[in-house]
Design an enzyme around this catalytic site. Structure first.
Site, mmCIF file in Angstrom:
data_model
loop_
_atom_site.group_PDB
_atom_site.id
_atom_site.type_symbol
_atom_site.label_atom_id
_atom_site.label_comp_id
_atom_site.label_asym_id
_atom_site.label_seq_id
_atom_site.Cartn_x
_atom_site.Cartn_y
_atom_site.Cartn_z
ATOM 1 C CE LYS A 103 -2.694 -20.662 -47.958
ATOM 2 N NZ LYS A 103 -3.637 -19.556 -47.722
ATOM 3 C CG HIS B 265 -19.651 -31.242 -67.422
ATOM 4 N ND1 HIS B 265 -20.732 -30.445 -67.702
ATOM 5 C CD2 HIS B 265 -19.514 -32.077 -68.483
ATOM 6 C CE1 HIS B 265 -21.243 -30.798 -68.889
ATOM 7 N NE2 HIS B 265 -20.507 -31.772 -69.380
ATOM 8 C CB SER C 276 -0.092 -16.549 -45.378
ATOM 9 O OG SER C 276 -0.769 -16.130 -44.212
ATOM 10 C CD GLU D 161 -4.491 -16.599 -55.680
ATOM 11 O OE1 GLU D 161 -5.512 -16.467 -54.997
ATOM 12 O OE2 GLU D 161 -3.342 -16.657 -55.196
#
Ligand code: ARG
Length: 474
Positions: A283, A156, A277, A290
């Protein structure tokens, strides 16, 4: 433009129809397979006395030239000739004249396209197994260097029980092993030779299908001509197997994305596999996992698309089936790209052992072990579970962890707890105590590594045994 099938027509094809029904813009990918298939076909026609050996030699030489010209981009593939099969035949006629008209003897585009797709897909499958093995090897490298690295295992997404990072990596090794085995199993069904099925009902010529199958190194013949030209379940099976691979990659991707976050800080992906970024200078984004996660959608889409296209189609060939190619190509390319990146990305990933250790040290993931300890002191498990629940609640209220409690505090909950509890509850002991087959204890992980290495050796020799058969070099 004169069509190869134009005899029965009195009008030219509507331009839009021509464009709408053409597949050349995507089936040009099959050129090499189409030509190799034609060569085997012509060879067989000659040895069966249907063409002369001299005719066959001229056609084969012409096909070689066409192959070379397509490969070098020296010829235009034309929408007016609809698909790769008719384009090749047209180009052949430019090379050798009317004799090219004998190439299609005893054959239809329906069995031809089935052949081309099987030739294409069997090569893709062998290459994909090789790429999966490379990924397994990268995961194994991480496993071997992290047998002692302990992190929380989750259920979980809540810290549950500690495991080693090696154990976690090995979970993926076994997932990809099943993916390898599924692909290998599907290979048997892909590698069946459809040519000779003709349009649907075979041919009146005394052809020798087995000779073509042998020449092209197929395992056997498609046994029913209607099935041979209608069957695309080998494509669906590929799309299904690759959907499973994508699902596994996507789960791993998700973990990599989470672990790379400052909140987890468990791993750092190499700079070479991340991007920045345009606005926020600090970043470092895990774009590769992804995007692999994101592309799972199109891989699933291709599967559902193909299942839906084939649903309710009557036997045998229907033009709908031309839709079988783009999804298959797209999935093959998508997976090829993902797997090519994943192996080196996993290999170069830095593991932050301290952060992982801190996460297990500062949680209650040794609570089961306290309960098991009490069971060892003859307390029934359900009672032990309740007692430990109370201990954990006490710690939460106090703002500490189990190992921070004094023996006196433990005794408020159970007299059975003794000094040895402090050793029993360390993350290392907790992992080592799970010394069950398949468990995270070091020797059990070593067993898993050994077994996976044996599987990998077997997969590699499978790849080697087939690579020369499926690589078409003319
Ligand atoms: N371009 C067609 C396809 O990919 C080839 C088979 C065409 N056969 C036919 N009878 N129209 O499906």
């Amino acid at each position: 433009m004169t069509k190869l099938w134009g005899g029965r027509f009195t009008k030219a094809t509507n331009q839009l129809v021509e464009e709408y029904t053409a597949s050349i813009n995507f089936d040009r990918k099959l050129a090499r397979y189409d030509i190799i298939g034609s060569m085997a076909h012509v060879d067989m026609l000659a040895s069966c006395g249907i063409l002369t050996h001299q005719e066959a030699a001229i056609i084969i030489e012409g096909l070689n030239k066409v192959d070379y010209k397509i490969e070098c981009g020296k010829v235009e593939l034309d929408v007016g000739h609809e698909d790769i099969h008719m384009n090749v035949e047209q180009l052949l006629s430019k090379e050798i004249g009317p004799l090219s008209g004998k190439l299609h003897t005893g054959r239809s585009r329906n069995d031809q396209v089935a052949l081309d797709m099987r030739l294409y897909l069997r090569e893709v499958v062998v290459d994909m197994v090789e790429q999966l093995v490379q990924l397994q090897q990268a995961l194994l490298t991480q496993a071997k260097t992290n047998v002692d690295t302990i992190l929380p295992g989750y259920t979980h997404l809540q810290r549950a029980q500690p495991v080693s990072f090696a154990h976690h990596m090995m979970a993926y090794v076994f997932m990809f092993q099943r993916d390898v085995e599924r692909l290998q199993d599907s290979f048997k069904r892909i590698n069946q030779m459809p040519l000779g099925a003709g349009a649907l009902a075979g041919t009146t010529f005394p052809i020798d299908r087995q000779q073509v199958a042998d020449k092209l190194q197929f395992d056997g013949l498609c046994e029913n001509s209607l099935d041979a030209v209608s069957d695309r379940d080998f494509v669906i099976e590929f799309l299904s197997n690759t959907s499973m691979i994508s699902m596994h990659l996507s789960r791993l991707s998700e973990e990599l994305v989470q672990w790379s976050s400052t909140e987890f800080d468990f791993i750092e992906l190499d700079d070479a596999f991340c991007t920045g970024s345009s606005m926020m200078p600090q970043k470092k984004n895990p774009d590769v996992p992804e995007l692999v996660r994101g592309k799972t959608g199109r891989v699933y889409g291709n599967l559902i698309g193909m299942l839906t296209t084939l649903k309710s189609l009557p036997l045998a060939y229907n033009k709908d089936m031309q839709e079988d190619k783009e999804g298959m190509f797209d999935t093959a390319e998508t997976l090829k790209g993902a797997l090519a990146l994943f192996a080196p990305m996993i290999e170069t990933m830095q593991v932050n052992k301290e952060a992982m250790y801190k996460a297990v040290a500062e949680d209650y993931s040794n609570a089961t072990d306290l309960a098991d300890y009490l069971v060892g002191k003859n307390v029934p498990f359900r009672e032990a579970h309740a007692v430990v629940g109370q201990v954990v609640l006490h710690c939460i209220n106090k703002g500490c962890y189990l190992l921070d409690l004094s023996l006196e505090e433990f005794h408020q909950f159970s007299d059975a707890i003794e000094e040895d509890i402090y050793e029993a509850l360390t993350p290392a002991s907790v992992v080592e105590a799970r010394n069950v087959a398949g468990g995270p204890a070091k020797n059990r992980v070593q067993e898993q590594i050994l077994s996976a290495e044996q599987s990998i050796t077997a997969s590699l020799s499978w790849v080697q045994s087939l690579q020369s058969a499926v690589k078409l070099d003319g």
